[in-house]
Design a protein around this motif. Sequence first.
Motif, PDB file in Angstrom:
ATOM      1  N   ILE A   1       1.008  -1.138   0.037  1.00  0.00           N
ATOM      2  CA  ILE A   1       0.053  -0.128  -0.238  1.00  0.00           C
ATOM      3  C   ILE A   1       1.065   1.287   0.063  1.00  0.00           C
ATOM      4  O   ILE A   1       1.610   1.452   1.038  1.00  0.00           O
ATOM      5  CB  ILE A   1      -0.946   0.009   1.202  1.00  0.00           C
TER       6      ILE A   1
ATOM      7  N   LEU B   1       1.520   5.167   0.393  1.00  0.00           N
ATOM      8  CA  LEU B   1       0.405   5.993   0.961  1.00  0.00           C
ATOM      9  C   LEU B   1       1.141   7.301   1.308  1.00  0.00           C
ATOM     10  O   LEU B   1       2.531   7.228   1.746  1.00  0.00           O
ATOM     11  CB  LEU B   1      -0.006   5.395   2.260  1.00  0.00           C
TER      12      LEU B   1
ATOM     13  N   TYR C   1      -7.516   8.133   8.035  1.00  0.00           N
ATOM     14  CA  TYR C   1      -7.731   6.598   7.991  1.00  0.00           C
ATOM     15  C   TYR C   1      -6.605   6.124   9.124  1.00  0.00           C
ATOM     16  O   TYR C   1      -5.895   5.017   8.879  1.00  0.00           O
ATOM     17  CB  TYR C   1      -7.185   6.110   6.699  1.00  0.00           C
TER      18      TYR C   1
ATOM     19  N   HIS D   1      -4.505   2.414   9.436  1.00  0.00           N
ATOM     20  CA  HIS D   1      -3.241   2.551   9.643  1.00  0.00           C
ATOM     21  C   HIS D   1      -2.389   1.943  10.689  1.00  0.00           C
ATOM     22  O   HIS D   1      -1.572   1.146  10.468  1.00  0.00           O
ATOM     23  CB  HIS D   1      -2.609   4.143   9.773  1.00  0.00           C
TER      24      HIS D   1
ATOM     25  N   PHE E   1      -3.299   4.384  -0.585  1.00  0.00           N
ATOM     26  CA  PHE E   1      -4.197   5.182   0.432  1.00  0.00           C
ATOM     27  C   PHE E   1      -4.099   6.528   0.604  1.00  0.00           C
ATOM     28  O   PHE E   1      -2.843   7.003   0.367  1.00  0.00           O
ATOM     29  CB  PHE E   1      -3.887   4.639   1.750  1.00  0.00           C
TER      30      PHE E   1
ATOM     31  N   HIS F   1      -5.408  10.506   1.852  1.00  0.00           N
ATOM     32  CA  HIS F   1      -6.125  11.115   3.077  1.00  0.00           C
ATOM     33  C   HIS F   1      -7.232  11.916   2.527  1.00  0.00           C
ATOM     34  O   HIS F   1      -7.191  12.817   1.956  1.00  0.00           O
ATOM     35  CB  HIS F   1      -5.038  11.958   3.673  1.00  0.00           C
TER      36      HIS F   1
ATOM     37  N   LEU G   1      -7.555   3.498  -2.082  1.00  0.00           N
ATOM     38  CA  LEU G   1      -8.620   3.780  -0.902  1.00  0.00           C
ATOM     39  C   LEU G   1      -8.404   5.062  -0.170  1.00  0.00           C
ATOM     40  O   LEU G   1      -7.405   5.604  -0.157  1.00  0.00           O
ATOM     41  CB  LEU G   1      -7.971   2.647   0.159  1.00  0.00           C
TER      42      LEU G   1
ATOM     43  N   ASN H   1     -13.922   4.252  -0.026  1.00  0.00           N
ATOM     44  CA  ASN H   1     -13.899   5.462   0.893  1.00  0.00           C
ATOM     45  C   ASN H   1     -14.379   4.918   2.188  1.00  0.00           C
ATOM     46  O   ASN H   1     -15.350   4.498   2.218  1.00  0.00           O
ATOM     47  CB  ASN H   1     -14.405   6.677   0.541  1.00  0.00           C
TER      48      ASN H   1
END
Length: 598
Positions: free
Chosen positions: A45, A47, A53, A57, A98, A100, A125, A191
């Motif tokens: 992932i 990110l 999240y 995390h 991912f 934010h 995501l 989401n």
Amino acid sequence: MDIAEKTAAAAGNEIDRPVPSAPSNRVWGSDAIAAMLRELDIPYIALNPGASYRGIHDSLVNYLGNTRPRMLLCLHEESAVALAHGYAKVTGRPMAAFVHSNVGLMHATMAIFNAWCDRAPVLVLGATGPMDSTRRRPWIEWIHTARDQGALIRNFTKWDDQPASIGSAQEAILRAWMIANTEPRGPVYVNFDLALQEDEITELPPMPTVARHAPPVAPEPAGPLVRQAAELLVGARRPLILAGRGSRDPEAWQRRVALAEAIGARVVTDRKSGATFPTDHPLHVGGTAPIVEADVILSLDWVDLAGTLRTAHAGKPVTAKIIQVSVDQYVHNGWSMDYQGLPPVDAYLLAEPDAAAPALLAAVKGLRPNAPPLPEPGQRPGPPPLSALETAPVIQAPHIATALGHVLANAPTTMIRLPQSWSDGLWEFRHPLDYLGTDGGGGIGSGPGMSVGAALALRDSGSERLPVAVLGDGDFLMGVTALWTAVRNSVPLLVIVANNRSFFNDELHQERVALQRGRPPENRWIGQAIRDPDIDLATMARGQGCTGIGPVEDPRKLVPAMREAVAAVRAGKVCVVDVRVAPGYSAGATAAIMQHTP
């Protein structure tokens, strides 16, 4: 220890291994979400962290131990999605990125659009502040909450969802993964509500059986349309194949070659797509003449078929019979015009080209068992000879090909990206991983991130291929911090910056407008040139932890610079070479250099 062994050993280091959590029977909603990602065997992932999240995390780190998937920290959301895009270009499989809340998604939109236009599977995501307003922290969780985040990217993703329960969250991840993997592939977005992540649950719900939710296999076309297409191809006097989008599968590559040979068709490729046919094959041709001369054209998911035909025929009607093989129309919509013009088609096989090739090949052989003889290999353009570096007054893109080719001496190489100044014929593509294509959406800044993702996939495959990205300076400058992620995760990569110190493509546009209006074209550089002061790109690379070489301005120093760079990458490092190329290029000038004329 060779490059694969060195990088594999480096990848297993301790930098991201968390302290083990104490045994506990307590689980949270985010644990179930993370477990679903592992169930799908998502390897990474990428990110940029964010509080929206934080629950997931924590679950990735303390519930899953930061393995399968493992987090790859990026310094910008656009780099995170671009990294996943580059990974998909090599593997054909999605990894996750991912982003934010709404602000991170806004940063990532250009990279998502690139993946959409490139038909690349990416699992994006996201998260939002609690939809229950009574649970929001003052100020920050109000501005980081959106009622319909998916609306930001709905027009250039295949599907999006905001699940309202843990069961629906698991199903949403599974559905997104299936849709991203179904042809035509593309990015998807799921989401997660912050409250959904952070609520404790009594137990993990049962995992769906992934094997029973596999993406559908692309079906082979059959019936009268295949026979009609085969009859057109066998009866053609001047058949042509436009080899567009295709997979990195070597077996599919060989089937395309066999199909072209069975038909006796000339083949044209385009650098917008990755390598789909060997460029040194006797049937491979360049230029627009073969398109004009063809009486039957087989388009294998060619990008912008209508525009290519219109340009080649100077706007006149196309008389050739057209066979179109593509499923791209399944993702066309009214917002994005990436579907291009509407081409004339006489036989439309609504199939993915890799799936259609076996059926077409069998039908052609059934009509004509013996393939026509191959033409004699023609004179092919190539990079200038090594001796040209001794006399050239300045460096041009073809000189980079000369120096790099001399140092590599035919060693397996993946050209991840190439700049617009890189002409056809400078580098031969003999394998589907020899070249990966462009970014898809024409967005400057994606090159570094996509290069890191592609190099990561090559490293993990155990490939001996040297990952090389030749980037423009504007592209490099916008995404340079992606290289930090490569250094931190021991991903070897060679980046060569063809640095003309300008957004030069736009200089050419300004020159054209000025000439049309009778104004001085000499002013084209204003608002375009990246000079005064010149930016030290090698120093910027060293600031990310890379080996930085340059600026290289003397053609005679190109070979030593490339030799040093290749040695660094083979030792498992990320290396950037800043090559100062002449601040301009044109088709005529590049052709003259390639033909070794003054």
